[in-house]
Design a protein around this motif. Structure first.
Motif, PDB file in Angstrom:
ATOM      1  N   PHE A  37      70.449  59.816  37.281  1.00 44.16           N
ATOM      2  CA  PHE A  37      70.618  58.374  37.473  1.00 44.16           C
ATOM      3  C   PHE A  37      70.370  57.975  38.932  1.00 44.16           C
ATOM      4  O   PHE A  37      70.861  56.944  39.391  1.00 44.16           O
ATOM      5  CB  PHE A  37      72.024  57.955  37.049  1.00 44.16           C
ATOM      6  N   TYR A  38      69.610  58.763  39.619  1.00 46.44           N
ATOM      7  CA  TYR A  38      69.361  58.494  41.040  1.00 46.44           C
ATOM      8  C   TYR A  38      68.841  57.069  41.256  1.00 46.44           C
ATOM      9  O   TYR A  38      67.901  56.615  40.612  1.00 46.44           O
ATOM     10  CB  TYR A  38      68.328  59.480  41.583  1.00 46.44           C
ATOM     11  N   GLY A  39      69.497  56.359  42.181  1.00 42.18           N
ATOM     12  CA  GLY A  39      69.008  55.049  42.577  1.00 42.18           C
ATOM     13  C   GLY A  39      69.201  53.942  41.565  1.00 42.18           C
ATOM     14  O   GLY A  39      68.608  52.874  41.709  1.00 42.18           O
ATOM     15  N   CYS A  40      70.041  54.158  40.543  1.00 45.52           N
ATOM     16  CA  CYS A  40      70.335  53.082  39.579  1.00 45.52           C
ATOM     17  C   CYS A  40      71.402  52.192  40.218  1.00 45.52           C
ATOM     18  O   CYS A  40      72.602  52.296  39.914  1.00 45.52           O
ATOM     19  CB  CYS A  40      70.808  53.664  38.251  1.00 45.52           C
ATOM     20  N   VAL A  41      70.968  51.311  41.069  1.00 46.44           N
ATOM     21  CA  VAL A  41      71.881  50.593  41.956  1.00 46.44           C
ATOM     22  C   VAL A  41      72.734  49.558  41.238  1.00 46.44           C
ATOM     23  O   VAL A  41      73.724  49.076  41.802  1.00 46.44           O
ATOM     24  CB  VAL A  41      71.104  49.921  43.108  1.00 46.44           C
ATOM     25  N   ASN A  42      72.385  49.198  40.001  1.00 43.29           N
ATOM     26  CA  ASN A  42      73.182  48.229  39.248  1.00 43.29           C
ATOM     27  C   ASN A  42      74.051  48.869  38.179  1.00 43.29           C
ATOM     28  O   ASN A  42      74.747  48.170  37.443  1.00 43.29           O
ATOM     29  CB  ASN A  42      72.281  47.171  38.607  1.00 43.29           C
ATOM     30  N   LEU A  43      74.013  50.179  38.071  1.00 43.76           N
ATOM     31  CA  LEU A  43      74.850  50.879  37.089  1.00 43.76           C
ATOM     32  C   LEU A  43      76.305  50.776  37.528  1.00 43.76           C
ATOM     33  O   LEU A  43      76.664  51.177  38.638  1.00 43.76           O
ATOM     34  CB  LEU A  43      74.423  52.348  37.005  1.00 43.76           C
ATOM     35  N   THR A  44      77.140  50.192  36.665  1.00 44.22           N
ATOM     36  CA  THR A  44      78.527  49.933  37.055  1.00 44.22           C
ATOM     37  C   THR A  44      79.542  50.861  36.392  1.00 44.22           C
ATOM     38  O   THR A  44      80.576  51.159  36.972  1.00 44.22           O
ATOM     39  CB  THR A  44      78.921  48.478  36.719  1.00 44.22           C
ATOM     40  N   HIS A  45      79.248  51.306  35.169  1.00 44.71           N
ATOM     41  CA  HIS A  45      80.247  52.082  34.437  1.00 44.71           C
ATOM     42  C   HIS A  45      79.568  53.117  33.563  1.00 44.71           C
ATOM     43  O   HIS A  45      78.564  52.828  32.919  1.00 44.71           O
ATOM     44  CB  HIS A  45      81.107  51.154  33.571  1.00 44.71           C
ATOM     45  N   VAL A  46      80.113  54.313  33.581  1.00 45.51           N
ATOM     46  CA  VAL A  46      79.613  55.393  32.723  1.00 45.51           C
ATOM     47  C   VAL A  46      80.779  55.928  31.913  1.00 45.51           C
ATOM     48  O   VAL A  46      81.786  56.367  32.485  1.00 45.51           O
ATOM     49  CB  VAL A  46      78.978  56.523  33.557  1.00 45.51           C
ATOM     50  N   ASP A  47      80.648  55.832  30.603  1.00 42.98           N
ATOM     51  CA  ASP A  47      81.702  56.320  29.713  1.00 42.98           C
ATOM     52  C   ASP A  47      81.111  57.455  28.883  1.00 42.98           C
ATOM     53  O   ASP A  47      80.277  57.230  28.016  1.00 42.98           O
ATOM     54  CB  ASP A  47      82.203  55.195  28.810  1.00 42.98           C
ATOM     55  N   ILE A  48      81.546  58.671  29.155  1.00 39.85           N
ATOM     56  CA  ILE A  48      80.969  59.849  28.522  1.00 39.85           C
ATOM     57  C   ILE A  48      81.971  60.425  27.530  1.00 39.85           C
ATOM     58  O   ILE A  48      83.102  60.749  27.907  1.00 39.85           O
ATOM     59  CB  ILE A  48      80.637  60.915  29.582  1.00 39.85           C
ATOM     60  N   PRO A  49      81.599  60.555  26.262  1.00 43.00           N
ATOM     61  CA  PRO A  49      82.521  61.125  25.286  1.00 43.00           C
ATOM     62  C   PRO A  49      82.707  62.623  25.483  1.00 43.00           C
ATOM     63  O   PRO A  49      81.959  63.271  26.220  1.00 43.00           O
ATOM     64  CB  PRO A  49      81.843  60.830  23.951  1.00 43.00           C
ATOM     65  N   ASP A  50      83.704  63.160  24.837  1.00 42.42           N
ATOM     66  CA  ASP A  50      84.024  64.579  24.958  1.00 42.42           C
ATOM     67  C   ASP A  50      82.838  65.426  24.512  1.00 42.42           C
ATOM     68  O   ASP A  50      82.114  65.071  23.585  1.00 42.42           O
ATOM     69  CB  ASP A  50      85.257  64.907  24.119  1.00 42.42           C
ATOM     70  N   GLY A  51      82.645  66.550  25.170  1.00 40.33           N
ATOM     71  CA  GLY A  51      81.537  67.437  24.839  1.00 40.33           C
ATOM     72  C   GLY A  51      80.685  67.761  26.045  1.00 40.33           C
ATOM     73  O   GLY A  51      79.995  68.778  26.076  1.00 40.33           O
ATOM     74  N   LEU A  52      80.729  66.907  27.075  1.00 37.80           N
ATOM     75  CA  LEU A  52      79.975  67.166  28.300  1.00 37.80           C
ATOM     76  C   LEU A  52      80.556  68.379  29.009  1.00 37.80           C
ATOM     77  O   LEU A  52      81.766  68.500  29.161  1.00 37.80           O
ATOM     78  CB  LEU A  52      80.030  65.953  29.229  1.00 37.80           C
ATOM     79  N   TRP A  53      79.663  69.273  29.453  1.00 38.36           N
ATOM     80  CA  TRP A  53      80.111  70.480  30.141  1.00 38.36           C
ATOM     81  C   TRP A  53      79.947  70.375  31.658  1.00 38.36           C
ATOM     82  O   TRP A  53      80.808  70.808  32.409  1.00 38.36           O
ATOM     83  CB  TRP A  53      79.328  71.684  29.625  1.00 38.36           C
ATOM     84  N   ALA A  54      78.841  69.794  32.110  1.00 35.06           N
ATOM     85  CA  ALA A  54      78.577  69.801  33.544  1.00 35.06           C
ATOM     86  C   ALA A  54      77.867  68.529  33.985  1.00 35.06           C
ATOM     87  O   ALA A  54      77.090  67.936  33.238  1.00 35.06           O
ATOM     88  CB  ALA A  54      77.726  71.020  33.920  1.00 35.06           C
TER      89      ALA A  54
END
Length: 199
Positions: free
Chosen positions: A148-165
């Motif tokens: 997500f490099y340089g996504c200057v307007n990204l305000t919120h990231v909601d990641i469900p369970d399962g992400l490892w890294a």
């Protein structure tokens, strides 16, 4: 043509079906955009969605997509995932400078490096449901380097369970981030993952 909504009942979409539809902005897309039904083997196999929506200039060179919102309805549980480079499809959204929101199904297993690189309009990426709902998919998926490099307007990231890294500098330069929900399944956050991110 500015909006397309295709139901999951559509099992095949031919290459070039929406070629040079320059005005497309909002898409609700079925699995058949990213997977092709192989009737001989009774299964879904991966494809490159750019083959369906390719836009070319007068010299035959590719043009960026002007999409603003994208919703991917589903990924088939019987797909041959080995045939899908960077499953699922989350490798080339970086070529969409007007993209504001993306909704992905819960069974994604990874966001590739540079997937949303440098999208100045991107505000939200939603992964709906349980990322490991399909037992045939590995649970140790990650968000790649510079995703997500340089996504200057990204305000919120909601990641469900399962992400490892969360890999190196995944959210580097996301200066508008106010919150990131990191699930308990995360075991590793690389150096600089949120560098210059949360203000």
């Amino acid at each position: 043509l500015t909006r397309i909504e295709i139901p999951n009942s559509v099992k095949d979409i031919g290459d070039g079906a929406f070629r040079n539809c320059y005005g497309l902005k909002n898409l609700v897309m079925p699995r058949s955009v990213f997977f092709r039904w192989d009737s001989a083997n009774d299964r879904w196999v991966g494809r490159d969605f750019y083959d369906v929506f390719e836009c070319l200039d007068e010299r035959g060179l590719p043009l960026p997509f002007m999409w603003e919102t994208v919703v991917l309805l589903d990924i088939p549980p019987t797909a041959d995932y080995e045939d899908v480079p960077g499953l699922p499809i989350i490798t080339r959204f970086r070529d969409m400078p007007n993209l504001r929101s993306v909704t992905l199904p819960g069974c994604v297993r990874g966001i590739e490096s540079y997937a949303f690189y440098g999208l100045p309009q991107l505000e939200s990426v939603t992964i709906s449901g349980d990322t490991v709902a399909d037992s045939s998919l590995p649970s140790d998926w990650s968000i790649g380097e510079w995703a997500f490099y340089g996504c200057v307007n990204l305000t919120h990231v909601d990641i469900p369970d399962g992400l490892w890294a969360i890999q190196r500098r995944a959210f580097y330069g996301c200066s508008s981030l106010t919150s990131v929900n990191i699930p308990a399944s995360v075991e590793w956050i690389s150096g600089g993952a949120l560098h210059r991110g949360l203000p």
